[in-house]
Design a protein around this motif. Structure first.
Motif, short mmCIF file in Angstrom:
data_model
loop_
_atom_site.label_atom_id
_atom_site.label_comp_id
_atom_site.label_asym_id
_atom_site.label_seq_id
_atom_site.Cartn_x
_atom_site.Cartn_y
_atom_site.Cartn_z
N ASP A 150 0.83 -1.20 0.00
CA ASP A 150 0.00 0.00 0.00
C ASP A 150 0.87 1.25 0.00
O ASP A 150 2.06 1.21 0.36
CB ASP A 150 -0.88 0.04 1.25
CG ASP A 150 -1.94 -1.04 1.27
OD1 ASP A 150 -2.36 -1.48 0.18
OD2 ASP A 150 -2.35 -1.45 2.37
N HIS A 151 0.26 2.35 -0.37
CA HIS A 151 0.94 3.63 -0.23
C HIS A 151 1.08 3.97 1.25
O HIS A 151 0.13 3.81 2.02
CB HIS A 151 0.16 4.74 -0.94
CG HIS A 151 0.11 4.59 -2.42
ND1 HIS A 151 1.23 4.57 -3.21
CD2 HIS A 151 -0.95 4.46 -3.28
CE1 HIS A 151 0.89 4.43 -4.48
NE2 HIS A 151 -0.44 4.35 -4.55
N ARG A 193 11.27 2.70 2.34
CA ARG A 193 11.22 3.86 1.45
C ARG A 193 11.96 3.54 0.15
O ARG A 193 12.81 2.67 0.11
CB ARG A 193 11.84 5.09 2.12
CG ARG A 193 11.10 5.55 3.37
CD ARG A 193 11.76 6.77 3.98
NE ARG A 193 11.05 7.24 5.16
CZ ARG A 193 11.41 8.31 5.86
NH1 ARG A 193 12.49 9.02 5.50
NH2 ARG A 193 10.71 8.67 6.92
N ARG A 194 11.61 4.28 -0.89
CA ARG A 194 12.28 4.12 -2.18
C ARG A 194 12.12 5.39 -2.99
O ARG A 194 11.27 6.25 -2.67
CB ARG A 194 11.69 2.94 -2.96
CG ARG A 194 10.22 3.10 -3.30
CD ARG A 194 9.64 1.86 -3.98
NE ARG A 194 8.20 1.97 -4.11
CZ ARG A 194 7.57 2.54 -5.13
NH1 ARG A 194 8.27 3.05 -6.16
NH2 ARG A 194 6.25 2.61 -5.17
N ILE A 195 12.90 5.51 -4.04
CA ILE A 195 12.75 6.61 -4.99
C ILE A 195 11.86 6.11 -6.12
O ILE A 195 12.19 5.14 -6.80
CB ILE A 195 14.10 7.09 -5.54
CG1 ILE A 195 14.99 7.57 -4.39
CG2 ILE A 195 13.89 8.21 -6.55
CD1 ILE A 195 14.43 8.74 -3.60
N ALA A 196 10.73 6.78 -6.31
CA ALA A 196 9.77 6.39 -7.34
C ALA A 196 9.76 7.41 -8.47
O ALA A 196 10.12 8.57 -8.28
CB ALA A 196 8.37 6.28 -6.73
N THR A 197 9.33 6.94 -9.63
CA THR A 197 9.23 7.80 -10.82
C THR A 197 7.77 7.93 -11.21
O THR A 197 7.07 6.92 -11.38
CB THR A 197 10.03 7.21 -11.99
OG1 THR A 197 11.40 7.06 -11.59
CG2 THR A 197 9.96 8.13 -13.20
N GLY A 198 7.30 9.17 -11.36
CA GLY A 198 5.91 9.42 -11.73
C GLY A 198 5.67 9.32 -13.22
O GLY A 198 6.60 9.14 -14.01
N THR A 207 7.03 6.19 0.59
CA THR A 207 7.01 5.11 1.56
C THR A 207 5.99 4.06 1.13
O THR A 207 4.87 4.40 0.75
CB THR A 207 6.65 5.63 2.96
OG1 THR A 207 7.62 6.59 3.37
CG2 THR A 207 6.61 4.49 3.97
N ASP A 208 6.39 2.81 1.17
CA ASP A 208 5.47 1.70 0.92
C ASP A 208 5.13 1.03 2.24
O ASP A 208 5.98 0.93 3.14
CB ASP A 208 6.11 0.66 0.00
CG ASP A 208 6.31 1.16 -1.41
OD1 ASP A 208 5.42 1.86 -1.92
OD2 ASP A 208 7.35 0.83 -2.02
N HIS A 209 3.91 0.57 2.36
CA HIS A 209 3.52 -0.27 3.49
C HIS A 209 3.42 -1.71 2.96
O HIS A 209 2.59 -1.99 2.10
CB HIS A 209 2.19 0.19 4.08
CG HIS A 209 2.33 1.42 4.91
ND1 HIS A 209 1.24 2.11 5.43
CD2 HIS A 209 3.43 2.08 5.34
CE1 HIS A 209 1.67 3.14 6.13
NE2 HIS A 209 2.99 3.15 6.10
N VAL A 210 4.28 -2.57 3.46
CA VAL A 210 4.40 -3.93 2.93
C VAL A 210 3.92 -4.93 3.98
O VAL A 210 4.40 -4.93 5.12
CB VAL A 210 5.85 -4.24 2.53
CG1 VAL A 210 5.95 -5.66 1.95
CG2 VAL A 210 6.36 -3.22 1.52
#
Length: 218
Positions: A150-151, A193-198, A207-210
């Motif tokens: 999840d986000h 956390r990670r670096i995401a590309t839009g 941040t992802d909730h895993v």
């Protein structure tokens, strides 16, 4: 909002996008599933199909579902063009009303999948998400895993820019499923956390909730 509203809206969203020819898988999927023996997988909310196609390339047999007929039709066509049509079955489902059959030909409650994935299964439309994920857990074979991502933060390109948006923790999501701990166990619940590309190429830290839940073998 009605089911028809959701279908119409998501069909419009996908129809407005160019047809994806090489959709990328989600990093949380590849990091967790790499190394697992392939079997039968179910993806909830397949979208453009990056996760489904990646799984199929690893040898998994994948049932991919989405509320959008446009997404389902595009994924079916793309899988066939890539020579993966025999490993991918794409179906349209409103998960609040219908659920795909297991590989044994029975409803998901019977437990026929080795892996069920749900990445960013968020929607502005009415959906009892806890009920869907609970049903997904029941759809696992003993030893199978439910991967829910999840986000955990708001990306600059997110459709939801509510400054007061609340993102339940993985532990809260697990508690909401009310699964019997004698049958299911939590393997992972964290917030990396990670670096995401839009969509426009911009990047941001998110941040992802895993959450990973395993159905016990005994």
């Amino acid at each position: 909002m009605t089911t028809d509203d959701a279908r119409t809206s998501w069909d419009g969203i996908y129809a407005a996008r160019p047809v994806a020819t090489d959709p990328r898988p989600n990093v949380r999927l590849t990091e967790r599933v790499t190394g697992l023996p392939p079997g039968d997988a179910l993806e909830l909310g397949c979208g453009e199909g990056g996760d489904t196609l990646w799984l199929a390339r690893q040898g998994w047999r994948v049932t991919a579902v989405d509320v959008s007929a446009v997404a389902v039709e595009r994924l079916t066509t793309l899988a066939r063009s890539l020579g993966l049509g025999d490993r991918v079955t794409a179906e349209r489902h409103d998960l609040g009303a219908t659920f795909p059959e297991s590989p044994e030909g029975t409803e998901g409650f019977e437990g026929g999948f080795d892996l069920v994935t749900a990445h960013y299964l968020h929607t502005p439309y009415d959906l009892d998400r806890a009920a869907v994920l609970r049903r997904a857990a029941h759809a696992l074979r003993p030893g199978g895993r439910l991967l829910v991502v999840d986000h955990g933060s708001t990306a600059p390109w997110s459709w939801n820019q509510d400054p007061d948006a609340y993102y339940p923790s993985p532990q809260e999501v697990a508690e909401g499923l009310a699964l019997d701990p004698a049958t299911w166990t939590i393997e992972r619940a964290d917030a990396p956390r990670r670096i995401a590309t839009g969509p426009d190429g911009t990047t941001a830290e998110v941040t992802d909730h895993v959450l990973v839940i395993v159905r016990r073998t005994a």
